[in-house]
Design an enzyme around this catalytic site. Structure first.
Site, short mmCIF file in Angstrom:
data_model
loop_
_atom_site.label_atom_id
_atom_site.label_comp_id
_atom_site.label_asym_id
_atom_site.label_seq_id
_atom_site.Cartn_x
_atom_site.Cartn_y
_atom_site.Cartn_z
N HIS A 172 0.80 -1.20 -0.03
CA HIS A 172 0.36 -0.26 0.16
C HIS A 172 0.83 1.19 0.11
O HIS A 172 0.35 2.09 -0.83
CB HIS A 172 -1.44 -0.07 1.33
CG HIS A 172 -1.09 -1.33 1.40
ND1 HIS A 172 -2.27 -1.40 0.16
CD2 HIS A 172 -2.02 -2.14 2.43
CE1 HIS A 172 -3.08 -2.75 0.55
NE2 HIS A 172 -2.74 -2.99 1.78
N CYS B 77 -7.90 -5.92 5.33
CA CYS B 77 -8.92 -6.00 6.15
C CYS B 77 -9.86 -7.00 5.52
O CYS B 77 -11.05 -7.06 5.78
CB CYS B 77 -9.44 -4.62 5.83
SG CYS B 77 -9.28 -3.71 3.87
#
Ligand SMILES: Cc1cc2nc3c(=O)[nH]c(=O)nc-3n(C[C@H](O)[C@H](O)[C@H](O)COP(=O)(O)OP(=O)(O)OC[C@H]3O[C@@H](n4cnc5c(N)ncnc54)[C@H](O)[C@@H]3O)c2cc1C
Length: 444
Positions: A11, A43
């Site tokens: 990320h 997530c």
């Protein structure tokens, strides 16, 4: 042309690369990552393992080819094993063992974090897993598919532990959730909130073992039992979720470090070496609530810090605005969101705070569909600036409210300013005496 090498293509590294490639055409960008895949949204692991979504495919938001199309050189399954900071050279080894050197003008370290392994005997047995990469999720998913796997122990009741405990329960397993602390989610929420979450977990059949410390994993090849300071429990799978440490392996001898080992960066994401930036989970971050440098490992922070580093490298001076550590969790339909610091976290950090609580229904009593909401606003005793907020409810409508508190913390807004804040009213959404207003008005 200036050449930037980015180590770590997840990320933080991705955000930096995209910003450089999309905005600064004079940049040569080289990305190196040891993993087989990039951009996996961790997530989503619990959602997929718990079968709340059909597959993991949507959990990747970009791929190697997207960067090649923009002109970057990207090498996956390639490990950087050393950096010569004086010569500005990175030493990398490909999957087939071939090694090569990459020089740089600027270097971005985006090497993320590594899960903490409990230092107990038996930790290398089979069926003991972490939950970090896509491959970890796959391994856990596969083991849970076996009928012989009946009981799962989750070690650590932070948000990752709680989410995977829910997922394993949704897969029909007996789930034991262990934590040395006395409750779940102690880093983000006060007890007033986690008491509710613990009840939700227990009501759904998750066996809570708080104030209990794992001492040993037992078994011959495969884990068969977990021993704690309070007892011994037969288990078929252990998931370790006791936290993460910044991955500082490449720069720890050369760069200035924070107390937990994260690369210490300034508001431009620059490390103690002028040519080296650090972003995401391997770096520190500035907390507006605490007004000091801290460490908060979140994908949201990773992305923002990547963008900031890239603009500074590209030639646009840009300071990070700092963060609040805003976060949310949704377990068996019970939602909690928070930003800034809880009362407990403030006290741990030496911040003298007061707080105001309010509990009500989301909408007026005459509305057919309604949910209870609870809110706590935390503010600094002397300055009265808001430093934290927590909200919980069965409705997801609370989620957007937390962003306003995030901005309030960033801007140093006082609790008194919030008392008469213009908050709209429409029965479909909220009450005329909104719970945010009511909480603020009842502050001392
Ligand atoms: C199960 C789970 C759920 C999560 N849920 C949320 C959530 O809901 N919201 C949220 O905001 N955050 C969440 N997070 C946290 C979030 O995933 C991390 O904060 C984020 O991944 C950090 O991104 P990063 O790019 O800094 O580091 P990482 O994702 O750790 O990536 C680092 C990269 O560096 C590479 N690398 C490291 N060393 C080398 C080397 N020597 N050579 C080559 N490559 C190297 C690695 O292969 C890796 O791809 C979750 C995390 C997990 C594990």
């Amino acid at each position: 042309m200036s050449k930037t090498v980015i180590i770590g293509a997840n990320h933080a590294g991705i955000a930096a690369a995209n910003t450089l490639l999309d905005t600064y055409k004079d940049q040569e960008v080289v990305m190196i990552d040891r993993n087989t895949n990039l951009s996996y949204l961790g997530c989503g692991t619990a959602l997929w393992v718990g079968r709340q979504i059909d597959s993991y495919e949507g959990l990747f938001y970009t791929k190697k080819e997207d960067f090649e199309a923009k002109g970057a050189k990207i090498s996956m399954e390639t490990t950087v094993d050393r950096i010569d900071f004086a010569k500005k050279e990175v030493y990398a080894i490909k999957k087939d063992g071939e090694s090569y050197v990459e020089s740089y003008d600027k270097l971005i370290l985006a090497t993320g974090s590594v899960p903490i392994s409990p230092n107990v005997p038996g930790r290398d047995l089979n069926n003991i897993h972490f939950l970090k990469r896509f491959q970890d999720g796959q391994a856990v998913d596969e083991i849970l598919s076996k009928d012989t796997i009946e009981t799962v122990a989750v070690i650590g009741a932070g948000y990752i532990g709680v989410e995977i405990a829910e997922a394993a329960k949704r897969r029909g397993k007996n789930v034991l959730l262990f934590d040395a602390a006395g409750r779940s989610l102690p880093n983000y929420y006060d007890k007033w909130f986690t008491d509710d979450m613990d009840k939700v977990l227990a009501d759904h059949g998750i066996e809570l073992h708080f104030n209990e410390l794992a001492r040993e994993y037992k078994g011959s090849d495969t884990v068969e039992a977990i021993v704690t300071d309070k007892g011994e429990y037969p288990v078929d799978l252990v998931i370790n979720a006791i936290g993460f440490l910044p991955n500082n392996a490449l720069g720890k001898e050369h760069l200035e470090l924070f107390a937990n080992g994260a690369y210490l960066v300034d508001l431009h994401q620059k490390t103690s070496d002028d040519s080296v930036y650090a972003v995401g989970d391997c770096a520190t971050i500035y907390s507006n609530a605490l007004k000091k440098t801290t460490y908060i490992a979140l994908a949201t922070n990773a992305v923002r810090s990547g963008i900031v580093a890239a603009h500074n490298i590209g030639g646009t001076p840009l300071e990070s605005t700092g963060v609040q550590g805003s976060n949310g969790i949704s377990i068996f339909g019970y939602n909690m969101v928070s930003t800034g610091v809880s009362v407990e976290a403030a006290e741990k950090n030496g911040l003298k705070v007061k707080y105001t609580d309010f509990q009500d229904s989301q909408k007026p009593g005459f509305m057919k569909e309604n949910d209870d909401v609870k809110i706590r606003i935390v503010y600094e005793e002397d300055s009265r600036r808001v430093v934290g907020a927590q909200l919980a409810s069965t409705t997801a409508e609370i989620a957007m409210g937390i962003h306003m508190f995030s901005l309030a913390i960033e801007e140093g807004v006082t609790i008194d300013k919030m008392k008469l804040l213009d908050i709209f009213f429409l029965p479909h959404f909220n009450q005329p005496y909104n719970y945010i207003t009511m909480a603020a008005l009842s502050a001392e």
